[in-house]
Design a protein around this motif. Structure first.
Motif, short mmCIF file in Angstrom:
data_model
loop_
_atom_site.label_atom_id
_atom_site.label_comp_id
_atom_site.label_asym_id
_atom_site.label_seq_id
_atom_site.Cartn_x
_atom_site.Cartn_y
_atom_site.Cartn_z
N ASN A 329 1.86 -1.98 23.84
CA ASN A 329 2.43 -3.26 24.23
C ASN A 329 1.44 -4.40 24.01
N HIS A 330 0.16 -4.08 24.10
CA HIS A 330 -0.89 -5.05 23.81
C HIS A 330 -2.14 -4.29 23.40
N VAL A 331 -3.07 -4.99 22.75
CA VAL A 331 -4.33 -4.37 22.35
C VAL A 331 -5.48 -5.30 22.72
N MET A 332 -6.61 -4.71 23.09
CA MET A 332 -7.84 -5.46 23.34
C MET A 332 -8.67 -5.46 22.06
N LEU A 333 -9.18 -6.62 21.68
CA LEU A 333 -9.98 -6.75 20.46
C LEU A 333 -11.27 -7.49 20.81
N ALA A 334 -12.38 -6.74 20.81
CA ALA A 334 -13.68 -7.30 21.18
C ALA A 334 -14.38 -7.85 19.95
N PRO A 335 -15.39 -8.69 20.12
CA PRO A 335 -16.12 -9.22 18.97
C PRO A 335 -16.58 -8.11 18.02
N ALA A 336 -16.28 -8.30 16.72
CA ALA A 336 -16.63 -7.41 15.60
C ALA A 336 -15.66 -6.26 15.42
N GLU A 337 -14.75 -6.01 16.36
CA GLU A 337 -13.76 -4.94 16.18
C GLU A 337 -12.69 -5.38 15.18
N ARG A 338 -12.12 -4.39 14.49
CA ARG A 338 -11.00 -4.62 13.59
C ARG A 338 -9.83 -3.71 13.97
N LEU A 339 -8.64 -4.22 13.74
CA LEU A 339 -7.41 -3.44 13.91
C LEU A 339 -6.47 -3.78 12.77
N ASP A 340 -5.86 -2.77 12.18
CA ASP A 340 -4.82 -2.97 11.18
C ASP A 340 -3.46 -2.70 11.84
N LEU A 341 -2.56 -3.68 11.73
CA LEU A 341 -1.22 -3.56 12.28
C LEU A 341 -0.20 -3.45 11.15
N TRP A 342 0.85 -2.68 11.39
CA TRP A 342 2.02 -2.63 10.51
C TRP A 342 3.15 -3.35 11.24
#
Length: 560
Positions: A329-342
């Motif tokens: 439902n949500h994601v946490m994204l900290a400095p320098a982290e990457r996430l790929d979404l579809w």
């Protein structure tokens, strides 16, 4: 010759122009290294598949209406290789997008056109010691540094940024950052969105004065920088700047003040920029997209969600594709982290206004940390953990394109096996500490060439490390821990005295290969890391860049 003397000898010998030959030893497929490169010998100064020149230099960019903004940025030039390798159309102040394939031999010349020393770190790439961007290799104005390495990483979303000691936060803030994408056959076979439907989104927060100039802490670009301790501490230059007027000498600027104290707490801007642009709007067509998210903010954590609560489909993290898609439902994204979404934008009717939000959350920065977050956020508007809009999206008209279903399996990843670690029964503990106005790890701040026995590891082994963020009260703050070298696996988290789950744990994406992990106040996070291929001195540190510059960084040494 002692280890410290040897390092100084090597640093002096290699500082001005380095082309290091190294042997890529037998790769371990289970850890994401392609077997095709086993035993391949790197040739010193030999032929390469790609040759790029990157010049770090001042520039003027139109970011907001009105006067142009002074920035520092990377300007790229392709000297040899496929024209698609270097994408100069990123816009704004961000550097070019470099697109490489696993197995390519790469040479990159960094030319320093800045008024101070700098060096580049290839964030997330597994490269030899002298190619990793350690601050001891920083080059002076007018000098160059040549990188040469073979790309052994899996397909994924990586990036590059400066890494000079004590100045990383400032140089990234003023614009020095770029994207680096790796592709390979495994990813190609999935048929994921490509071309105009494969988009990179870089999130940063910035503050401007009334003349549209960037303000970093109490410093405006072009002003005389404050002096800094050679050990990265707060006493001397930083604290002197705070006490000598830096705290209040901000004129019309709304955020980023408090001089040295802010340097210790972290820089929080009051405007959100996406790909270097404020108030960003993304126009999409009704079909499937791959969105590559990078948090390139200096200190801010994002809690990302669609405004209508549509679940997010995560397909990749720092080190490439996940084994299978995840829905959150949500994601946490900290400095320098990457996430790929579809994202399948055909699910919304044409004309539907969408917004990607950062939801409110308790950052745990009690006491001074909470006060500084509010002050840095412009009357609380963008305080640490405050809600705000990150990006607006407009679904254009047209015939919806039926999205190809995601396969249930994206990649083959080995299970993390803690029993394979040489310290399986006793994790190495790294306490994230504060003392005498300096951040540190196990009570020690950064030392350019030094390591402890705890920070010495053997080539070809795996170890379990535990990051402990047991701070409380005024100095309670989250830390985004980045380890250079090979990627790692997150084994476990525990929170509080009873070892339970953190209140924000539903948004943590710890699956897959990682190089950066968020450690919230009160948390203990265990990782499993392998040390393969390269000996030498590598860094591990907090990627809240002001924390790093203020001492929350150490070396670890890989020995044969």
């Amino acid at each position: 010759m002692g280890s410290t003397q040897l390092e100084r000898f090597r640093m002096n010998k290699q500082r001005r122009h380095i082309l290091i030959s190294s042997s890529v030893v037998t790769a371990v497929a289970a850890f994401g290294l392609p077997p095709a490169f086993s035993g391949k010998r790197d040739v010193h100064g030999g032929p390469v598949d790609v040759h790029i020149e990157l010049r770090a230099a001042p520039d003027l960019i139109n970011i907001r209406p009105g006067s142009p903004t002074q920035v520092w940025r990377y300007k790229g030039k392709l000297l040899s290789g496929d024209p698609g390798v270097l994408d100069l159309s990123a816009g704004g102040y961000l550097g070019p997008v470099i697109r490489l394939r696993r197995g390519q031999r790469v040479r990159i010349d960094l030319i320093n056109g800045l008024p101070e020393s700098t060096i580049i770190h290839w964030h997330g790439l597994h490269v030899p010691e002298a190619m990793d961007g350690h601050p001891r290799y920083a080059v002076d104005p007018g000098e160059r540094y040549t990188y040469e390495f073979t790309v052994v990483n899996r397909a994924g979303s990586y990036w590059f940024h400066p890494h000079p000691h004590g100045r990383t936060g400032k140089q990234v803030y003023y614009g020095l950052a770029g994207l680096l994408q790796v592709s390979d056959a495994e990813e190609d076979a999935l048929g994921l969105p490509t071309g105009a439907q494969d988009l990179s989104l870089v999130f940063q927060d910035r503050s401007f004065d009334s003349e549209n100039q960037l303000i970093y802490l109490s410093e405006r670009l072009g002003a005389t920088p404050p002096q800094r301790s050679t050990q990265g501490g707060m006493m001397g230059g930083r604290m002197g700047g705070m006490m000598g007027g830096g705290m209040m000498n901000r004129g019309s600027t709304r955020a980023g003040g408090m001089g040295g104290m802010a340097g210790m707490m972290g820089m929080f801007g009051d405007e959100i920029l996406v790909n270097g642009k404020p108030g960003a709007t993304l126009d999409v067509v009704p079909r499937a997209y791959r969105l590559r998210l990078l948090n390139a903010s200096n200190s801010r954590i994002y809690k990302l969600a669609w405004h209508d609560d549509t679940p997010l489909t995560v397909i990749g993290t720092d080190g490439g594709l996940l084994e299978a898609p995840l829905q959150r439902n949500h994601v946490m994204l900290a400095p320098a982290e990457r996430l790929d979404l579809w994202v399948d934008f055909s699910r919304w009717p044409a004309g539907t206004p969408l917004t990607l939000q950062s939801l409110a959350f308790d950052s745990g920065t009690g006491g001074m940390g909470g006060m500084m977050g509010n002050m840095m956020g412009g009357s609380g508007a963008l305080a640490d953990g405050a809600p705000f809009t990150v990006l607006s999206v407009r679904v254009q008209g047209g015939v919806p394109h039926a999205a190809k279903p995601l396969p249930p399996r994206l990649a083959t990843l080995p299970a993390a096996d803690p029993s394979a670690a040489v310290n399986a029964g006793s994790a190495k503990v790294f306490d994230l500490t504060m003392g005498m106005m300096k951040w540190g790890i196990n009570g020690r701040s950064f030392e350019m060439l030094e390591t402890t026995a705890l920070e010495t590891v053997k080539l070809g082994t795996q170890e379990i490390w535990e990051f402990r963020n047991d701070s409380s009260g005024m100095m309670s703050m989250a830390h985004s821990m980045h380890v250079h070298g090979q990627q790692f696996r997150v084994l476990s988290r525990s929170y509080g005295s009873n070892g339970g789950a953190h209140p924000e744990s539903a948004g943590f994406i710890d699956e897959g290969w990682k190089d950066t992990v968020l450690v919230m106040p009160g948390e203990r996070v265990r990782i499993l890391k392998r040390f393969a291929d390269y000996t030498g001195l590598f860094l591990y540190h907090c990627h809240m860049l002001e924390h790093e510059d203020s001492g929350l960084m150490r070396n670890y040494r890989v020995v044969a």
